[in-house]
Structures are given as C-alpha cells and as structure tokens.
Design an enzyme around this catalytic site. Structure first.
Site, PDB file in Angstrom:
ATOM      1  CE1 TYR A  90     -11.674  51.711  52.332  1.00 27.52           C
ATOM      2  CE2 TYR A  90      -9.879  50.157  52.517  1.00 27.52           C
ATOM      3  CZ  TYR A  90     -10.420  51.383  52.798  1.00 27.52           C
ATOM      4  OH  TYR A  90      -9.696  52.290  53.538  1.00 27.52           O
ATOM      5  CB  SER A 111      -3.900  60.021  51.953  1.00 22.84           C
ATOM      6  OG  SER A 111      -5.110  59.494  51.484  1.00 22.84           O
ATOM      7  CG  LEU A 134       1.648  59.197  46.727  1.00 25.28           C
ATOM      8  CD1 LEU A 134       1.496  58.317  45.501  1.00 25.28           C
ATOM      9  CD2 LEU A 134       2.859  60.105  46.593  1.00 25.28           C
ATOM     10  N   GLY A 135      -1.489  62.192  49.117  1.00 28.62           N
ATOM     11  CA  GLY A 135      -2.616  63.115  49.028  1.00 28.62           C
ATOM     12  C   GLY A 135      -3.581  62.688  47.942  1.00 28.62           C
ATOM     13  N   GLY A 193      -3.061  61.017  45.372  1.00 27.61           N
ATOM     14  CA  GLY A 193      -2.466  61.127  44.045  1.00 27.61           C
ATOM     15  C   GLY A 193      -1.981  62.507  43.659  1.00 27.61           C
ATOM     16  CG  LEU A 251       1.259  65.515  47.815  1.00 30.21           C
ATOM     17  CD1 LEU A 251       1.349  64.947  49.227  1.00 30.21           C
ATOM     18  CD2 LEU A 251       1.987  66.858  47.728  1.00 30.21           C
ATOM     19  N   GLY A 296       1.987  64.607  41.275  1.00 26.44           N
ATOM     20  CA  GLY A 296       2.060  65.559  40.176  1.00 26.44           C
ATOM     21  C   GLY A 296       1.178  65.202  38.994  1.00 26.44           C
ATOM     22  CE  LYS A 297      -3.287  60.226  40.259  1.00 25.83           C
ATOM     23  NZ  LYS A 297      -3.604  58.767  40.319  1.00 25.83           N
TER      24      LYS A 297
END
Length: 346
Positions: A53, A234, A236-237, A239, A241, A243-244
């Site tokens: 990272y 993840s 939020l997948g 990001g 999920l 909705g952004k």
C-alpha cells in the site's frame, strides 16, 4: 461498542476495522492521522495495512501507508491499545518490492525481508496479525467465482507456515492470517498446523459485500466450525454501494476518477444490482453506504468489516453504520435482490 474475538486468540477487535490503503496516495499524512484519531475516539481498535500500500501499488509510493501508520503510532504512544494488521505480498510480478529485484514469492527469505521492512516502517517491535495478502500458488485472484487452475511451482503450504511460525517464535508476529483465499487453501493451512504442531491461522481477509457474498458458499462453514474469523473487505464494493457513482457520476478524488480500476462493478448485472441496493436503501430512508456496511458487519460469520475513506465525512458516515440495525423488512428486500442478481461482482 461490542468487540468480537479474533479467531480463537482471546483478542477482541472492533466490528469495523480501519483500512489504510488510501494513506499516502489519496490521503496525506495529516489527513490519515486525523482519520486514525477519529476512528480510535469512536472505539475502533483495529487497523489493516499491507506492504504494497497505498493503492494502486507502484514503486514510487510502496510502503508509504505503513510509514504513515508508524508515525501515528509513535506520536500517539498508543501501540498497546491498537491491533495492527498488515500483509506480505503473494506470488506476483512486482519486481520492485524485493531487494533482489525478483518477482514476489512467499519464500523464507522474502517473508523475512518483508516482515522486517514492515516492522521498521510501522515503528513497532511486533505485528499483531500478519497476513498472506494472496496465495503463493499460481491461481486467479480478485475476480471470478470459478476456480481457474494454473500450473506452476509454489512453496508448499507447510513450508510457508513453518516460516510464519519462526516469526511468531521470534516475537515479531503475534498471530497469522490469510487473505483472498479459497476453502481448500484455508483448510490446507489448518491441516498443516495440526500435522506439524505449527501456529494456527486465526483469520481470512476476503471480499464481502452485497454484490459479492461468495464467502457464504463454502468459507462461512469454516468460520463456524474452525473458528477462523472473516475480515470482510470492500463492504461498499469499492464505493459503488454508497451510490456515489450512480448515473455515471465521477466524484473528484475517487478511485474510479483517479485510477479507473474498478471494472468488475460495471460488468454483467453488476450495475443493475448496485442500483437496486442503492434504491432499496433510499426507499427505506437509509443511507446506502450505511445500509451496506451494517449488512456486512451484522453477519454472524463476519468478525470485522474493513472500511476505508478519503474524507472525514465519509469516515463518520461509515462508522455511524454501527448504530444501524436493519429491520426484517429491509433484510427481506436485500435477499430478494440477491436472488435476482446473485454475486454479480466477485
């Protein structure tokens, strides 16, 4: 906050783990330290990093994330209160990770080099949880539900486990875990530990979210029967999920906008499923990101869901998801979408 046991270690960790892979790329050191401070204030005691990272991994930035976490640990003098996890790379072509310029492998020499470098960057004498970021054996990872068998040599699992055992004996590592693993891989490590009286793996870090629930198919039984914790990344997948990205939006400083690396969420039924979950949350008056995180963190086989954020607003929203309890009607609607679009983004 209700803490949960990590494997069978006796260590209790927060149900959310702060992922750090944006530190040093999308987030400056000051921003990262602010995130860490806020997370700890909210009761989070668990951090996850990796030697590769920040993402996307490249030689110019490699190791910067651990360095930022290290300066925070040193300045806050709270090492004994934080569970620090990091990872060593698996089989790969990143020739810039090792001093000899060769490809990454989970050999004794490479693991020894990697852990010492991580300890130095983290400014600590020990790592609480040291994980194999992905397998040493040749196989397809990070995409697809089917196992694709690839021929090629790899270091035997018993040999890799013996190397990790020496790190535990030396006091450099407290516990060991896997990541991006298959049921066969997890059980093979458990079998090797029993056969050779070596340390037992305590966790596996795999993707788990509304559009990728493949962990439930085989690995979840291992969690129940063998006490191997899932650290689900993840939630939020990446990001989606939240909705952004709905309607083709490209928010500034988002991973898709900066790096365009999120193709798996835009294939097949992925967009339809994502839009359905976002619409479901809004129909029930919920924040889509909080619904997705609350779902992942509430599953009985999930010990900790790994969140990540690039802004404090996002981080506060994510952590607040722990106060959200999804009702039966919401869960029923989630299951219906899952039946309509099962695991479209593995």
């Amino acid at each position: 906050m209700k803490y949960r046991e990590l494997g069978r270690t006796g260590i209790r960790v927060s149900p959310l783990c702060l992922g750090t892979m944006t530190f040093g790329e999308q987030n400056s050191e000051a921003e990262a330290h602010a995130q860490l401070d806020y997370a700890v204030e909210q009761g989070i005691n668990f951090l996850d990093a990796s030697e590769i990272y920040p993402v996307p991994p490249r030689p110019e930035t490699q190791g910067r994330t651990e360095e930022i976490v290290g300066t925070w640990l040193a300045s806050r003098k709270n090492r004994d209160k934080i569970i620090v996890a990091t990872k060593v790379a698996g089989r790969g072509k990143m020739s810039w990770l090792r001093k000899n310029g060769g490809p990454t492998r989970q050999s004794a020499s490479q693991i020894a080099e990697a852990v010492d470098a991580s300890l130095a960057r983290l400014k600590t004498d020990y790592i609480d949880l040291y994980q194999l970021h992905w397998p040493d054996r040749p196989m397809r990872i990070f995409e697809g539900l089917d196992y694709l068998h690839l021929e090629g040599e790899s270091h035997p699992i018993g040999e890799i486990l013996a190397v990790l055992a020496r790190l535990v004996e030396a006091g450099k590592v407290r516990f060991i875990g896997l990541a991006n693993e298959t049921p066969w891989g997890v059980m093979s490590f458990l079998k090797a530990s029993e056969q050779h009286d070596l340390p037992r793996i305590v966790s596996v870090q795999n993707a788990y979210n509304l559009v990728n629930r493949s962990y439930e198919i085989g690995l979840s039984e291992i969690t129940y029967r063998e006490g191997v914790s899932l650290l689900g990344y993840s939630p939020l997948g990446q990001g989606y999920l939240s909705g952004k990205y709905e309607g083709g939006a490209l928010p500034p400083n988002s991973r898709k906008t900066l790096f365009n690396r999120l193709g798996r969420y835009e294939q097949g039924n992925g967009p339809k499923a994502i839009s359905a979950y976002v619409a479901l949350a809004r129909r029930h008056g919920l924040d889509p990101a909080q619904m997705a995180i609350a779902f992942a963190a509430s599953r009985p086989f999930v010990t900790s869901a790994i969140i990540g954020a690039t802004t404090m607003t996002q981080l506060k929203t994510d952590i607040a998801a722990l106060t959200l309890e999804l009702g039966d009607h919401v869960l029923a609607d989630i299951e219906q979408i899952h039946l309509d679009y099962p695991n479209p983004c593995p």
